[in-house]
Design a protein around this motif. Structure first.
Motif, PDB file in Angstrom:
ATOM      1  N   TYR B  41       0.808  -1.231   0.000  1.00 35.61           N
ATOM      2  CA  TYR B  41       0.000   0.000   0.000  1.00 35.61           C
ATOM      3  C   TYR B  41       0.834   1.271   0.000  1.00 35.61           C
ATOM      4  O   TYR B  41       0.291   2.366  -0.124  1.00 35.61           O
ATOM      5  CB  TYR B  41      -0.969  -0.013   1.188  1.00 35.61           C
ATOM      6  CG  TYR B  41      -1.996  -1.114   1.070  1.00 35.61           C
ATOM      7  CD1 TYR B  41      -2.658  -1.339  -0.137  1.00 35.61           C
ATOM      8  CD2 TYR B  41      -2.297  -1.942   2.150  1.00 35.61           C
ATOM      9  CE1 TYR B  41      -3.589  -2.357  -0.258  1.00 35.61           C
ATOM     10  CE2 TYR B  41      -3.229  -2.961   2.028  1.00 35.61           C
ATOM     11  CZ  TYR B  41      -3.867  -3.162   0.824  1.00 35.61           C
ATOM     12  OH  TYR B  41      -4.788  -4.157   0.692  1.00 35.61           O
ATOM     13  N   VAL B  42       2.156   1.129   0.173  1.00 38.53           N
ATOM     14  CA  VAL B  42       3.030   2.315   0.157  1.00 38.53           C
ATOM     15  C   VAL B  42       2.823   3.162  -1.122  1.00 38.53           C
ATOM     16  O   VAL B  42       2.723   4.388  -1.033  1.00 38.53           O
ATOM     17  CB  VAL B  42       4.515   1.928   0.357  1.00 38.53           C
ATOM     18  CG1 VAL B  42       5.450   3.045  -0.077  1.00 38.53           C
ATOM     19  CG2 VAL B  42       4.763   1.591   1.820  1.00 38.53           C
ATOM     20  N   PRO B  43       2.721   2.540  -2.328  1.00 35.54           N
ATOM     21  CA  PRO B  43       2.548   3.391  -3.520  1.00 35.54           C
ATOM     22  C   PRO B  43       1.321   4.303  -3.451  1.00 35.54           C
ATOM     23  O   PRO B  43       1.413   5.487  -3.779  1.00 35.54           O
ATOM     24  CB  PRO B  43       2.394   2.382  -4.667  1.00 35.54           C
ATOM     25  CG  PRO B  43       3.067   1.154  -4.187  1.00 35.54           C
ATOM     26  CD  PRO B  43       2.893   1.121  -2.697  1.00 35.54           C
ATOM     27  N   PHE B  44       0.181   3.777  -3.007  1.00 36.06           N
ATOM     28  CA  PHE B  44      -1.045   4.591  -2.960  1.00 36.06           C
ATOM     29  C   PHE B  44      -0.890   5.730  -1.952  1.00 36.06           C
ATOM     30  O   PHE B  44      -1.265   6.871  -2.214  1.00 36.06           O
ATOM     31  CB  PHE B  44      -2.262   3.739  -2.583  1.00 36.06           C
ATOM     32  CG  PHE B  44      -2.453   2.533  -3.453  1.00 36.06           C
ATOM     33  CD1 PHE B  44      -2.154   2.580  -4.811  1.00 36.06           C
ATOM     34  CD2 PHE B  44      -2.915   1.334  -2.917  1.00 36.06           C
ATOM     35  CE1 PHE B  44      -2.313   1.459  -5.617  1.00 36.06           C
ATOM     36  CE2 PHE B  44      -3.084   0.211  -3.716  1.00 36.06           C
ATOM     37  CZ  PHE B  44      -2.776   0.278  -5.066  1.00 36.06           C
ATOM     38  N   ALA B  46       1.943   7.006  -0.849  1.00 33.15           N
ATOM     39  CA  ALA B  46       2.959   7.953  -1.319  1.00 33.15           C
ATOM     40  C   ALA B  46       2.365   8.871  -2.387  1.00 33.15           C
ATOM     41  O   ALA B  46       2.601  10.086  -2.368  1.00 33.15           O
ATOM     42  CB  ALA B  46       4.173   7.207  -1.869  1.00 33.15           C
TER      43      ALA B  46
END
Lengths: 245, 100
Positions: B41-44, B46
């Motif tokens: 979920y880091v991409p969303f 970020a």
């Protein structure tokens, strides 16, 4: 045997080329920022070869702007390096998030080369690719385009100086944000998790930005905090694979 | 001058290490399910943090930035090529500044 080697070579070249092409929106976005960096560094009295080396060795927009600014204001070496470190802690998260998605069997040497090009933009583009696994050569191509554009833009800013009219440069300032939106929307259409997590991270970052007592926090640190809190919320609300449609 | 070279080198090292260490050493390490979900979920998160509120000050004028952002949302929803989305939104901001 040689047929296999040929096929592997074609696969590598294909992925590299796909990556180079995928980097084009990033290149468009880097152009005005890199130019501004070159201009600003020249205006702050930074020697040209230092400005050029910054874009080659550091390759991180925010850190380079802050670095030039702090050096011009007479900050110490330790202060500049420490601030750079804090600003770039978010790449730790991005690198960790990419790690499990890279095809197994990629060599450490190749991964070390790929990792040099991890920026907010290359990470966002890579991690929102629809394929579950990422080819390291695709990432290498993507990062190469971004790196080439950033360095070319620095030179343009330094030596062609005023170049573009201000009105066009100001309009181009939105380019990377547009790219982030274009990467986020398809994910939001696919899963409600993406929308909720991104919205929550936006809210956290806004709080950190606009609350008076917190507003002197470094931008890089704000983004780290908002990203960690947003991803934690996601992991609590949607812990299983089945939530990822 | 020499000190500037040292600063650039130092900045390069502290920028490279956080980029390199996780991707090289977390590869093949099995993390608990919760932390795998976290990293997924880091991409969303970020993207959300990178977009807002930074976009508001990206063009030097909040109104034109909002206009550009709205056009970007519309074009992204229409699923057109990403390069065209970027160019279209830059054009929208340019026109907004020109006409208003």
């Amino acid at each position: 045997m040689s047929g296999q080697i040929m096929a592997e070579k074609n696969r590598v070249q294909g992925a590299l080329w796909q990556g180079c092409k995928a980097g084009i929106p990033i290149a468009i976005g880097y152009l005005p920022i890199g130019m501004t960096f070159g201009l600003l560094a020249r205006a702050s009295g930074m020697p040209d070869q230092i400005t050029i080396m910054m874009s080659v060795v550091i390759f991180a927009g925010a850190s380079q702007f802050v670095g030039v600014n702090m050096l011009a204001l007479g900050s110490t070496m330790g202060e500049v390096i420490f601030t750079t470190f804090v600003l770039n802690l978010r790449h730790l998260l991005m690198s960790a998030s990419l790690a499990p998605r890279i095809e197994p069997g990629s060599s450490k040497g190749l991964l070390s080369a790929v990792s040099f090009g991890i920026t907010d933009e290359t990470f966002s583009l890579a991690s929102t690719q629809p394929t579950p696994k990422l080819n390291p050569f695709f990432l290498l191509g993507l990062n190469l385009t971004a790196f080439a554009a950033w360095n070319a833009a620095t030179w343009i800013g330094l030596f062609i100086a005023g170049g573009l009219p201000d009105s066009i440069k100001a309009s181009m300032g939105i380019a990377l944000y547009v790219m982030f939106i274009a990467l986020l929307i398809p994910a939001c259409r696919q899963t409600k998790a993406a929308l909720i997590i991104a919205g929550f991270a936006m809210a956290v970052n806004s709080l950190l930005t606009f609350l008076p007592t917190l507003s002197n926090m470094a931008t890089g640190l704000r983004i780290v905090c908002a990203t960690v809190v947003g991803a934690l919320l996601g992991a609590v609300l949607f812990p299983g694979e089945e939530d990822q449609v | 001058m020499t000190i500037l070279w040292v600063v650039v080198l130092g900045m390069g090292i502290v920028t490279y290490l956080p980029r390199m260490l996780p991707i090289v050493f977390l590869k093949g390490v099995h993390l608990p399910r919760f932390w795998m979900a976290f990293l997924r979920y880091v991409p969303f998160a970020a993207l959300g943090a990178l977009i807002f509120p930074g976009i508001l000050s990206s063009t030097g004028d909040t109104a034109s930035a909002v206009c550009g952002g709205a056009v970007a949302l519309l074009l992204s929803w229409a699923k057109i090529n990403i390069v065209l989305i970027v160019l279209g939104s830059i054009g929208a901001v340019y026109l907004w500044n020109l006409l208003l």
